[in-house]
Motif scaffolding. Structure first.
Motif, PDB file in Angstrom:
ATOM      1  N   ALA A  29       0.911  -1.157   0.052  1.00 33.92           N
ATOM      2  CA  ALA A  29      -0.033   0.167  -0.228  1.00 33.92           C
ATOM      3  C   ALA A  29       0.856   1.143  -0.015  1.00 33.92           C
ATOM      4  CB  ALA A  29      -0.877  -0.112   1.172  1.00 33.92           C
ATOM      5  N   ASP A  36      -7.352   1.264  -6.151  1.00 32.23           N
ATOM      6  CA  ASP A  36      -8.530   0.665  -5.648  1.00 32.23           C
ATOM      7  C   ASP A  36      -9.368   1.521  -4.896  1.00 32.23           C
ATOM      8  OD1 ASP A  36     -10.439  -0.913  -4.476  1.00 32.23           O
ATOM      9  OD2 ASP A  36      -9.124  -2.029  -3.076  1.00 32.23           O
ATOM     10  N   CYS A  39     -10.043   1.029  -1.064  1.00 34.78           N
ATOM     11  CA  CYS A  39      -8.934   0.349  -0.110  1.00 34.78           C
ATOM     12  C   CYS A  39      -8.802   1.394   0.949  1.00 34.78           C
ATOM     13  CB  CYS A  39      -7.589   0.532  -0.954  1.00 34.78           C
ATOM     14  SG  CYS A  39      -6.238   0.128  -0.023  1.00 34.78           S
ATOM     15  N   SER A  93      -8.318  -5.403  -0.126  1.00 31.49           N
ATOM     16  CA  SER A  93      -7.414  -4.323  -0.713  1.00 31.49           C
ATOM     17  C   SER A  93      -6.395  -5.424  -1.480  1.00 31.49           C
ATOM     18  CB  SER A  93      -6.819  -3.351   0.018  1.00 31.49           C
ATOM     19  OG  SER A  93      -5.609  -2.900  -0.672  1.00 31.49           O
TER      20      SER A  93
END
Length: 142
Positions: A29, A36, A39, A93
């Motif tokens: 991330a 996304d 997310c 995610s």
């Protein structure tokens, strides 16, 4: 007229945020090589409300997993407990990669779809069990 979607403006550009509650941000991330809009680290979705723990039952959906929660229900007449379970869907995610049998912690968020109201915030792969149909439905409360 632009062909870009409207949610891109609200998304955190080339950055990430911490979801809080003591959960670490995954390295994927932070690197941010995916998009996304649901997310919890790279969008405007906030984790608030309940935190639940469960076992991953299915990962066949796109960015969504099925989570099984086992619990005991007390029967007063017999003064005993019976085993019960509930299945629910949670958004996962691309920064996390859970497999069937992993233990996950999911946090409540705004409704993301018709059936999804939770977002995966942590995966515990050390509780991974053998990938057998019987192992997925195993009741592990204590």
């Amino acid at each position: 007229a632009s062909t870009q979607s409207t949610w891109g403006a609200a998304m955190v550009k080339k950055g990430y945020k911490r979801v809080g509650l003591g959960f670490a941000t995954p390295a994927k991330a932070i690197k941010g090589d995916y998009e996304d809009k649901k997310c919890p680290w790279r969008s405007t979705v906030a984790i608030r409300g309940r935190l639940l723990r469960g076992i991953v039952q299915s990962t066949k959906m796109t960015n969504t997993i099925a989570v099984r929660r086992n619990y005991l229900h007390y029967i007063p007449k017999y003064q005993r407990y019976e085993k019960r379970h509930k299945n629910f869907s949670a958004h996962c995610s691309p920064a996390l990669e859970p497999e069937v049998g992993d233990e996950v912690i999911v946090g409540q968020c705004r409704p993301l779809s018709k059936t999804v109201r939770f977002n995966v915030v942590k995966v515990n792969p050390k509780s991974r069990v053998k990938k057998q149909a019987a192992a997925v439905k195993k009741f592990e409360k204590f």
